[in-house]
Design a protein around this motif. Structure first.
Motif, PDB file in Angstrom:
ATOM      1  N   GLU A   1       0.858  -1.498   0.162  1.00  0.00           N
ATOM      2  CA  GLU A   1       0.147  -0.295   0.178  1.00  0.00           C
ATOM      3  C   GLU A   1       0.834   1.510   0.009  1.00  0.00           C
ATOM      4  O   GLU A   1       0.437   2.651  -0.893  1.00  0.00           O
TER       5      GLU A   1
ATOM      6  N   SER B   1       1.783   3.936  -3.701  1.00  0.00           N
ATOM      7  CA  SER B   1       0.970   5.104  -3.340  1.00  0.00           C
ATOM      8  C   SER B   1       1.553   6.161  -3.382  1.00  0.00           C
ATOM      9  O   SER B   1       0.989   7.594  -3.837  1.00  0.00           O
TER      10      SER B   1
ATOM     11  N   THR C   1      -2.549  -3.197  -7.029  1.00  0.00           N
ATOM     12  CA  THR C   1      -1.782  -1.786  -6.591  1.00  0.00           C
ATOM     13  C   THR C   1      -1.695  -1.282  -6.876  1.00  0.00           C
ATOM     14  O   THR C   1      -2.132  -0.075  -7.449  1.00  0.00           O
TER      15      THR C   1
ATOM     16  N   LYS D   1      -4.219   0.214  -9.820  1.00  0.00           N
ATOM     17  CA  LYS D   1      -4.847   0.829  -9.249  1.00  0.00           C
ATOM     18  C   LYS D   1      -4.554   2.154  -9.108  1.00  0.00           C
ATOM     19  O   LYS D   1      -5.290   3.404  -9.434  1.00  0.00           O
ATOM     20  N   CYS D   2      -3.265   2.914  -8.962  1.00  0.00           N
ATOM     21  CA  CYS D   2      -3.065   3.645  -8.278  1.00  0.00           C
ATOM     22  C   CYS D   2      -3.087   4.324  -9.406  1.00  0.00           C
ATOM     23  O   CYS D   2      -2.988   5.529  -9.106  1.00  0.00           O
ATOM     24  N   THR D   3      -2.666   3.947 -10.597  1.00  0.00           N
ATOM     25  CA  THR D   3      -2.261   4.709 -12.132  1.00  0.00           C
ATOM     26  C   THR D   3      -3.545   4.962 -12.351  1.00  0.00           C
ATOM     27  O   THR D   3      -3.900   6.260 -12.861  1.00  0.00           O
TER      28      THR D   3
ATOM     29  N   LEU E   1      -5.679   7.136  -7.829  1.00  0.00           N
ATOM     30  CA  LEU E   1      -5.132   7.121  -6.847  1.00  0.00           C
ATOM     31  C   LEU E   1      -6.284   6.781  -5.039  1.00  0.00           C
ATOM     32  O   LEU E   1      -6.710   6.625  -4.786  1.00  0.00           O
TER      33      LEU E   1
ATOM     34  N   TYR F   1      -8.433   4.466  -5.225  1.00  0.00           N
ATOM     35  CA  TYR F   1      -7.333   3.707  -4.703  1.00  0.00           C
ATOM     36  C   TYR F   1      -8.055   3.487  -2.952  1.00  0.00           C
ATOM     37  O   TYR F   1      -8.110   2.463  -2.341  1.00  0.00           O
ATOM     38  N   PHE F   2      -7.790   4.451  -2.358  1.00  0.00           N
ATOM     39  CA  PHE F   2      -7.706   4.777  -1.009  1.00  0.00           C
ATOM     40  C   PHE F   2      -8.877   5.130  -0.419  1.00  0.00           C
ATOM     41  O   PHE F   2      -9.084   4.080   0.775  1.00  0.00           O
TER      42      PHE F   2
ATOM     43  N   ASN G   1      -4.745   4.793   7.389  1.00  0.00           N
ATOM     44  CA  ASN G   1      -5.028   6.110   5.843  1.00  0.00           C
ATOM     45  C   ASN G   1      -5.934   6.989   6.037  1.00  0.00           C
ATOM     46  O   ASN G   1      -5.951   7.780   5.435  1.00  0.00           O
TER      47      ASN G   1
ATOM     48  N   ARG H   1      -3.853  10.456   4.890  1.00  0.00           N
ATOM     49  CA  ARG H   1      -4.010  11.119   4.263  1.00  0.00           C
ATOM     50  C   ARG H   1      -4.525  11.996   4.347  1.00  0.00           C
ATOM     51  O   ARG H   1      -4.895  13.822   3.552  1.00  0.00           O
TER      52      ARG H   1
END
Length: 307
Positions: free
Chosen positions: A118, A122, A246, A249-251, A254, A257-258, A279, A283
């Protein structure tokens, strides 16, 4: 605990802090909240969730100057369980907090690969460099070497590649020819052959920028007649599959994804508190508001209502 998470969640990136900030009264409020028998948890919540991380660091300095005690240690001795975990998380400077989460994921029996994946997949290059610096300062060892010691095979390779942060390219430049070539290489490394050339997947996923990869995924779908995600699921498994998915997904998005990480940490029996706390806290001063919007779009309810 939910109350604290909600307060951080509601402040979102709006935790700007007061420009005329004076840490001394806050330090005093915290001291009084923990003095004598019993602890005034609400007072602790009110002070710490309404301040930015930089301000919390000033409060800790003031606390030590006024009362000769370390604030984080005092909080640890007064609080317990998940509430303690959350409040301590708020007290860590950002990069040191992520370094601690990575260190905790690798110490003791069994490695929590999910946490490492993770964080590494990310964060930006600059962010990763700061985490590595903090990790070395706090634990006296290299994050990269610890990851190598704790993982093996292709998972180790993809994590070390991600740690190099070569995916950052803010120019947004995409070479269409290379994108097609990459898509063909991925197809040739997976769907087209018996077995899989994992290294080809790892190299392309870890060294190309997000804008470039988006184009690669489009081209890939044309060639393979299935999404890159479906191919990864059929060609790999376990933690390597999780790491590759992952990155994808982040690509793609983002914030989605979170949002997804938060949703699954709250859904079903038993909350995955570690994921939830990490998280929201990590963030909270970066993009939590955007994650919240995405969360509502994806799940039809607000993050607050689920917490």
């Amino acid at each position: 605990r939910a109350g604290v998470l909600l307060q951080i969640e509601q402040e979102g990136v709006t935790v700007k802090g007061n420009p005329h900030f004076n840490p001394d009264p806050d330090a005093e409020t915290l001291y009084k909240a923990m003095k004598g028998i019993g602890t005034n948890e609400q007072a602790i919540i009110d002070v710490l969730t309404k301040r930015s991380n930089a301000q919390r660091q000033q409060i800790a300095k003031s606390f030590k100057a006024q009362f000769g005690k370390d604030l984080t240690e005092t909080l640890k001795s007064e609080l317990s369980g998940k509430f303690e975990r959350l409040i301590v998380a708020l007290m860590y400077p950002p990069y040191r907090y992520e370094a601690k989460e990575l260190h905790d994921a690798m110490k003791g029996l069994g490695t929590k690969e999910g946490v490492i994946i993770e964080i590494l997949a990310s964060r930006t290059k600059n962010h990763l460099q700061e985490i590595m610096k903090a990790y070395e300062e706090d634990y006296g060892s290299s994050l990269e070497e610890d990851i190598q010691a704790d993982t093996s095979g292709y998972l180790e390779r993809i994590l070390v590649c991600l740690l190099q942060g070569s995916r950052d390219d803010v120019s947004g430049f995409v070479d269409p020819g290379l994108a097609v070539q990459d898509a063909q290489d991925l197809y040739a490394a997976g769907e087209k052959i018996q077995g899989t050339d994992e290294m080809k997947f790892i190299t392309i996923l870890c060294t190309r920028s997000a804008t470039h990869l988006m184009r690669v995924f489009e081209e890939y779908e044309k060639i393979a007649s299935k999404s890159i995600e479906d191919s990864i699921k059929s060609e790999t498994h376990g933690s390597l599959e999780e790491a590759m998915l992952t990155v994808v997904k982040c690509t793609r998005n983002l914030h989605s994804y979170f949002a997804e990480r938060l949703y699954y940490s709250l859904k079903g029996a038993g909350t995955r508190d570690g994921t939830l706390i990490r998280n929201i806290v990590s963030r909270s001063e970066i993009d939590l508001n955007l994650i919240k919007c995405q969360f509502t779009k994806m799940y039809g309810k607000t993050l607050s209502s689920m917490i």
